[in-house]
Design an enzyme around this catalytic site. Structure first.
Site, PDB file in Angstrom:
ATOM      1  N   HIS A 122      55.011  -2.982  26.557  1.00  0.00           N
ATOM      2  CA  HIS A 122      54.625  -4.201  27.262  1.00  0.00           C
ATOM      3  C   HIS A 122      54.212  -5.235  26.207  1.00  0.00           C
ATOM      4  O   HIS A 122      53.735  -4.863  25.131  1.00  0.00           O
ATOM      5  CB  HIS A 122      53.436  -3.848  28.161  1.00  0.00           C
ATOM      6  CG  HIS A 122      52.995  -4.923  29.090  1.00  0.00           C
ATOM      7  ND1 HIS A 122      52.192  -5.966  28.694  1.00  0.00           N
ATOM      8  CD2 HIS A 122      53.231  -5.113  30.415  1.00  0.00           C
ATOM      9  CE1 HIS A 122      51.946  -6.750  29.738  1.00  0.00           C
ATOM     10  NE2 HIS A 122      52.572  -6.262  30.794  1.00  0.00           N
ATOM     11  N   ASP A 199      48.629   3.371  25.327  1.00  0.00           N
ATOM     12  CA  ASP A 199      48.537   2.402  26.416  1.00  0.00           C
ATOM     13  C   ASP A 199      48.762   3.171  27.726  1.00  0.00           C
ATOM     14  O   ASP A 199      49.881   3.537  28.062  1.00  0.00           O
ATOM     15  CB  ASP A 199      49.595   1.306  26.211  1.00  0.00           C
ATOM     16  CG  ASP A 199      49.672   0.349  27.402  1.00  0.00           C
ATOM     17  OD1 ASP A 199      48.979   0.578  28.421  1.00  0.00           O
ATOM     18  OD2 ASP A 199      50.430  -0.635  27.317  1.00  0.00           O
ATOM     19  N   GLN A 202      50.005   2.289  32.920  1.00  0.00           N
ATOM     20  CA  GLN A 202      50.837   2.796  34.022  1.00  0.00           C
ATOM     21  C   GLN A 202      50.684   4.309  34.192  1.00  0.00           C
ATOM     22  O   GLN A 202      51.265   4.879  35.100  1.00  0.00           O
ATOM     23  CB  GLN A 202      52.319   2.468  33.780  1.00  0.00           C
ATOM     24  CG  GLN A 202      52.637   0.993  33.737  1.00  0.00           C
ATOM     25  CD  GLN A 202      52.424   0.288  35.083  1.00  0.00           C
ATOM     26  OE1 GLN A 202      52.368   0.919  36.136  1.00  0.00           O
ATOM     27  NE2 GLN A 202      52.297  -1.026  35.052  1.00  0.00           N
ATOM     28  N   LYS A 225      45.154  -1.177  38.390  1.00  0.00           N
ATOM     29  CA  LYS A 225      46.356  -0.369  38.624  1.00  0.00           C
ATOM     30  C   LYS A 225      45.975   1.021  39.129  1.00  0.00           C
ATOM     31  O   LYS A 225      46.809   1.888  39.320  1.00  0.00           O
ATOM     32  CB  LYS A 225      47.168  -0.250  37.331  1.00  0.00           C
ATOM     33  CG  LYS A 225      47.685  -1.603  36.843  1.00  0.00           C
ATOM     34  CD  LYS A 225      48.737  -1.443  35.798  1.00  0.00           C
ATOM     35  CE  LYS A 225      48.993  -2.701  35.001  1.00  0.00           C
ATOM     36  NZ  LYS A 225      49.702  -3.743  35.735  1.00  0.00           N
ATOM     37  N   CYS A 363      57.277  -8.433  31.529  1.00  0.00           N
ATOM     38  CA  CYS A 363      56.551  -8.512  30.244  1.00  0.00           C
ATOM     39  C   CYS A 363      57.064  -7.475  29.251  1.00  0.00           C
ATOM     40  O   CYS A 363      56.292  -6.929  28.439  1.00  0.00           O
ATOM     41  CB  CYS A 363      55.041  -8.358  30.428  1.00  0.00           C
ATOM     42  SG  CYS A 363      54.325  -9.555  31.531  1.00  0.00           S
TER      43      CYS A 363
HETATM   44  N1  C6P Z   1      51.894  -4.482  33.723  1.00  0.00           N
HETATM   45  C1  C6P Z   1      53.438  -4.939  35.542  1.00  0.00           C
HETATM   46  O1  C6P Z   1      53.799  -5.540  36.553  1.00  0.00           O
HETATM   47  P1  C6P Z   1      46.752  -5.961  32.250  1.00  0.00           P
HETATM   48  O2  C6P Z   1      47.548  -7.164  32.662  1.00  0.00           O
HETATM   49  O3  C6P Z   1      45.911  -6.245  31.061  1.00  0.00           O
HETATM   50  O4  C6P Z   1      45.996  -5.328  33.368  1.00  0.00           O
HETATM   51  O5  C6P Z   1      47.816  -4.824  31.813  1.00  0.00           O
HETATM   52  C2  C6P Z   1      48.776  -5.107  30.828  1.00  0.00           C
HETATM   53  C3  C6P Z   1      49.756  -3.988  30.724  1.00  0.00           C
HETATM   54  C4  C6P Z   1      49.803  -3.235  29.570  1.00  0.00           C
HETATM   55  N2  C6P Z   1      50.615  -2.182  29.438  1.00  0.00           N
HETATM   56  C5  C6P Z   1      51.434  -1.803  30.435  1.00  0.00           C
HETATM   57  C6  C6P Z   1      52.299  -0.604  30.259  1.00  0.00           C
HETATM   58  C7  C6P Z   1      51.460  -2.533  31.624  1.00  0.00           C
HETATM   59  O6  C6P Z   1      52.286  -2.147  32.610  1.00  0.00           O
HETATM   60  C8  C6P Z   1      50.614  -3.668  31.772  1.00  0.00           C
HETATM   61  C9  C6P Z   1      50.673  -4.510  33.017  1.00  0.00           C
HETATM   62  C10 C6P Z   1      52.044  -5.188  34.975  1.00  0.00           C
HETATM   63  O7  C6P Z   1      54.173  -4.127  34.988  1.00  0.00           O
HETATM   64  C11 C6P Z   1      51.749  -6.655  34.893  1.00  0.00           C
HETATM   65  S1  C6P Z   1      52.731  -7.461  33.667  1.00  0.00           S
END
Ligand code: C6P
Length: 405
Positions: A122, A199, A202, A225, A363
């Site tokens: 991401h 990370d 997910q 999430k 992203c």
């Molecule tokens: N992915 C998606 O629709 P935040 O925005 O900080 O809570 O998480 C960022 C992030 C980092 N790593 C991974 C693997 C992610 O999937 C995400 C967030 C969302 O896939 C919003 S872009």
């Protein structure tokens, strides 16, 4: 134990919504999950009956808020099986947690050092490292993926040299669904004393996490999430590393003493929690952790794997559909493209049928580049989804195709 989905669905008020005059089918759980009533209650209860700042007052309300806030830290420690509660730091999300590590641990990196990430990261796990490379003259190295959307582990082994001073890797890809063999990768990295950040944005809602078993040095994720509120994230870090690292931000709560000549810093976890935290939402996150614990991640994962298999089967029947991300080990993410329809049009057309999916690059622009697509449509599933909802998605896709015929 099989989940009682109709009972679970009653816990999520947002699932009752109507969209475009149709019952909502919510398949955008990788973007954010819905919140059970217990989470909404915990937040409102805090605002209605014990609004207060934490760690600052000796009055009853402040002590109550502090206890509820710190209880979430303890619950999350247990959730990921961390050794100590003070290894759990509250941030505002996965993004902030990675920025914190890149900034603070980045202090120990020097010109020419290599930072290893993968092609499926991401942007949150790319850009902070690029910024660090610009500041310090480090080099970013990329583990490539194959056409199933899996890491090419032979390339990882080749890239893992003594020049690498940090590995930051996604556990579950948000755009492909791939589950990476992070435990094995951490072991390889540790053979060369390379610290590893996982990370887990997910991963947390689909897999049981044990940071001591993984032996990762850092683990990051977001509450939203995992059925909790937005605006709360976690950074787990091993105590000795966190103790060595300089603070990320300065301000209230992160200090032991302040004079104009010198400031000394607070102990963990407060050293990394400058300013008033997101008290109500951290308390809400605690309720989300209780909820998930009650249902059981093993049960959740079993239901989601059944949905993933069913979803893959019914989508594959659509002629010319191209699934993006067909790894052997996958979380319930179905990314796809259809010929002659831009993913954004797919998203708009299925929305007319009440179906919420995400469309775009998610992203992960390097992933789109790898598969030579501008974007994908992505259905991402959760514990409250059903096979019927996947059938509605397929019907909506057929209708969308008919518009472009
Ligand atoms: N992915 C998606 O629709 P935040 O925005 O900080 O809570 O998480 C960022 C992030 C980092 N790593 C991974 C693997 C992610 O999937 C995400 C967030 C969302 O896939 C919003 S872009």
């Amino acid at each position: 134990m099989p989940l009682n989905i109709s009972e679970i669905r009653k816990d999520f008020p947002n699932l009752k919504a109507q969209v475009q005059g149709k019952p909502l089918v919510y398949l955008d759980n990788a973007a954010t999950t819905f919140k059970p009533q217990a989470v909404i209650n915990a937040i409102t209860d805090h605002y209605r009956s014990y609004t207060s700042n934490v760690h600052r007052g000796v009055h009853t309300l402040s002590e109550k808020a502090t206890a509820a806030f710190e209880a979430t830290r303890e619950k999350f420690k247990n959730f990921i099986n961390a050794a100590k509660a003070h290894e759990v730091i509250f941030t505002k999300g996965t993004t902030e947690s990675i920025n914190l590590v890149a900034h603070s641990y980045g202090h120990f990196l020097s010109e020419g050092d290599e930072i290893l990430i993968s092609e499926m990261e991401h942007h949150s796990n790319i850009v902070p490292w690029q910024m660090l490379c610009e500041r310090k003259g480090c080099k970013l190295k990329i583990i490539p993926i194959n056409n199933q959307g899996e890491l090419i582990l032979e390339e990882f082994d080749k890239l893992l040299t003594p020049k690498v001073k940090f590995l930051s890797i996604v556990y579950v890809s948000n755009s492909l669904g791939t589950i990476n063999p992070v435990k094995q990768m951490i072991k390889h990295a540790h053979n060369l004393n390379i610290p590893v950040l996982v990370d887990g944005a997910q991963a947390v809602s689909h897999l049981e996490i044990d940071v001591q078993d993984l032996d990762c040095d850092f683990f990051v994720c977001s509450s939203h999430k995992l059925f909790g509120p937005t605006g709360v994230g976690i950074l787990y870090g091993k105590e000795d590393l966190l103790n060595k690292m300089p603070p990320y931000q300065g301000g209230g709560d992160m200090i032991a003493s302040v004079t104009f000549e010198k400031t000394t810093y607070n102990v963990l976890p407060y050293k990394f929690e400058a300013g008033t935290p997101n008290v109500a939402d951290v308390i809400g996150f605690g309720a989300a952790l209780d909820y998930v614990h009650r249902i059981g991640l093993k049960n959740i994962a079993a239901h989601e794997q059944e949905l993933l298999a069913y979803g893959t089967k019914v989508l594959s029947v659509i002629a010319d559909i191209r699934l993006i991300g067909t790894a052997k080990h996958k979380a319930p993410v179905l990314s796809f493209v259809l010929p002659n329809i831009h993913p954004h049009d797919i998203g708009t057309l299925v929305d007319r049928e009440g179906v919420a999916i995400r469309t775009g690059h998610h992203c992960t622009q390097p992933v789109m580049k790898h598969f030579r697509v501008p974007a994908t449509a992505r259905a991402s599933l959760s514990m409250y989804n059903t096979k019927d909802e996947l059938d509605i998605l397929v019907k909506a896709l057929r209708k969308a195709e008919a518009v472009f015929q």
